[in-house]
Design a protein around this motif. Structure first.
Motif, short mmCIF file in Angstrom:
data_model
loop_
_atom_site.label_atom_id
_atom_site.label_comp_id
_atom_site.label_asym_id
_atom_site.label_seq_id
_atom_site.Cartn_x
_atom_site.Cartn_y
_atom_site.Cartn_z
N THR A 312 0.99 -1.12 -0.07
CA THR A 312 -0.07 0.15 -0.10
C THR A 312 1.05 1.33 -0.11
O THR A 312 1.57 1.55 0.97
CB THR A 312 -0.90 -0.01 1.38
OG1 THR A 312 -1.71 -1.22 1.46
CG2 THR A 312 -1.89 1.21 1.36
N PRO A 313 1.08 1.92 -1.11
CA PRO A 313 0.34 1.69 -2.25
C PRO A 313 1.23 0.70 -3.08
O PRO A 313 2.20 0.12 -2.81
CB PRO A 313 0.47 3.00 -3.26
CG PRO A 313 1.71 3.60 -2.66
CD PRO A 313 1.57 3.17 -1.05
N THR A 314 0.42 -0.04 -4.18
CA THR A 314 1.10 -0.99 -5.02
C THR A 314 2.49 -0.32 -5.33
O THR A 314 2.50 0.78 -6.00
CB THR A 314 0.25 -1.62 -6.11
OG1 THR A 314 -0.40 -0.49 -6.96
CG2 THR A 314 -0.97 -2.43 -5.44
N ARG A 356 2.68 1.16 -11.35
CA ARG A 356 1.50 0.73 -10.53
C ARG A 356 1.33 2.20 -9.61
O ARG A 356 2.07 3.17 -10.01
CB ARG A 356 2.10 -0.46 -9.49
CG ARG A 356 1.86 -1.54 -10.26
CD ARG A 356 2.23 -2.67 -9.27
NE ARG A 356 2.13 -4.23 -9.79
CZ ARG A 356 3.23 -5.10 -9.66
NH1 ARG A 356 4.05 -4.70 -8.67
NH2 ARG A 356 3.18 -6.18 -10.20
N THR A 357 0.63 2.11 -8.69
CA THR A 357 0.41 3.20 -7.81
C THR A 357 1.33 4.05 -7.21
O THR A 357 1.30 5.27 -7.14
CB THR A 357 -0.65 2.94 -6.60
OG1 THR A 357 -1.72 1.90 -7.17
CG2 THR A 357 -1.36 4.10 -6.26
N SER A 358 2.42 3.46 -6.90
CA SER A 358 3.60 4.20 -6.15
C SER A 358 4.36 5.21 -7.11
O SER A 358 4.85 6.17 -6.83
CB SER A 358 4.34 3.24 -5.53
OG SER A 358 5.26 2.45 -6.75
#
Length: 363
Positions: A312-314, A356-358
């Motif tokens: 979290t985050p990915t 991804r999200t990061s």
């Protein structure tokens, strides 16, 4: 009462009405035998309960039917053991606070798990078993020589044993080095560490917020770490962005501690881990410090381990084809066994950047 005699390959051949050579082909290279013949032989094997004698086969062709894979190991302290309860006594269940994730197995390595999976699958398809051993710092020379004496050919992961030991063993045992820099005279297979990191860092520089970049370096004796460091420097060369390096040693704790120390000085705009485990430690430290990812700081890793999908985050990362690395290593060993005088090959597998999200896509 007389002891019943174990069935032999001759019994199977008689039962299936085929030659001994055909039985051997079915058991060693079934794809080379017609379906009807193969099924007839296998039915005979099942009816008789025949089990191939690997020792006898090895004496006949001077082969063991086993390939070896030597990976780095750990000197695990005796104090880390959970001791069993006394006979008949109930086991004690402990409750541990794992909100910070530090209770994870420190000796587990997803990289090697997937490498072994690929090598094992390729060996099995070729009719070989795979013997995996880990060389610790105090026993790696002994393990190397012992394993080489038990197998037909050997794959050795970089850093497991010194290069000079590898060079001295190549003439005695067919060998391939995995994830190294080559130059030992053996066949070699690795991934594009430099190109993958360079592509990732260029993306990071294009999307990160204003501010400095922190690079979490891997162990100084790791060829993977060296290649990724070169890729990082390729990408930042000539760029008007402040950056510096901290040692994270490819570990979650190393990444966590390096970023925690950095936050006492300033908040980075990007943290680039030389591997996923150090990047996941960095994410934990940033979360503990109240730093928004990716709003204030973007984070990336390298390897593509499963945990990077669930953080979290990915985690944005470079995915290595780790299973393919194991498959290619075995294929090189089989090639060397078939042609001992062939010129050494040096293979480099491509990588993918997983956004991804990061640290996501542009825009």
């Amino acid at each position: 009462m007389a002891e019943s005699k174990s069935p032999t390959v001759y019994d199977v051949a008689r039962e299936a009405d085929v030659s001994i050579a055909t039985v051997s082909r079915v058991l060693r290279s079934p794809e080379k035998v017609s379906v009807s013949t193969r099924e007839r032989v296998l039915q005979a094997v099942r009816r008789l309960g025949y089990v191939p004698n690997a020792s006898a086969r090895g004496l006949a062709d001077r082969r063991t039917g086993v390939l070896g894979l030597l990976i780095p190991g750990h000197d695990i302290p005796a104090t880390s053991r959970r001791l069993p309860a006394e006979d008949g006594a109930p086991a004690v269940v402990e409750f541990l606070d794992d909100r910070d994730g530090r209770q994870a197995d420190p000796y587990r390595n997803r990289y090697f798990e997937q490498l072994v999976r690929g090598a094992e699958a390729a060996a099995w398809r070729a009719g070989y078993a795979l013997l995996v051993a880990a060389g610790t710092s105090v026993s790696r020379d002994v393990v190397m020589h012992d394993l080489a004496g038990r197998v037909d050919a050997l794959a050795v992961v970089a850093r497991t044993v010194p290069d000079e030991l590898l060079r001295g063993s190549i003439g005695r045992t067919p060998m391939v080095t995995v994830a190294g820099e080559g130059g030992t005279g053996a066949d070699a297979v690795r991934v594009d560490n430099r190109g993958g990191m360079s592509a990732l860092v260029r993306h990071v520089l294009a999307v990160k917020p204003p501010g400095p970049v922190l690079y979490l370096a891997g162990p100084p004796d790791s060829p993977d770490a060296a290649g990724r460091a070169r890729g990082f420097h390729d990408a930042v060369a000539g760029q008007d962005v402040p950056w510096h390096t901290a040692m994270a040693d490819f570990t979650w704790q190393g990444g966590h501690d390096a970023v925690t120390a950095q936050l006492e000085e300033e908040i980075p705009a990007a943290v680039i881990g030389a591997n996923d485990q150090s990047a996941l430690g960095a994410l934990a430290a940033l979360r503990e410090g109240g730093v928004d990812v990716p709003g204030t700081c973007v984070v990336t890793g390298f390897d593509g381990i499963d945990e990077s999908r669930y953080s979290t985050p990915t985690l944005t990362t470079v995915r290595q084809p780790m299973i393919d690395l194991g498959i290619c290593a075995v294929e090189l060993l089989l090639r060397r066994l078939a042609d001992p005088d062939a010129a050494p090959r040096d293979l480099q597998l491509p990588v993918d950047v997983l956004l991804r999200t990061s640290c996501g896509p542009l825009g």
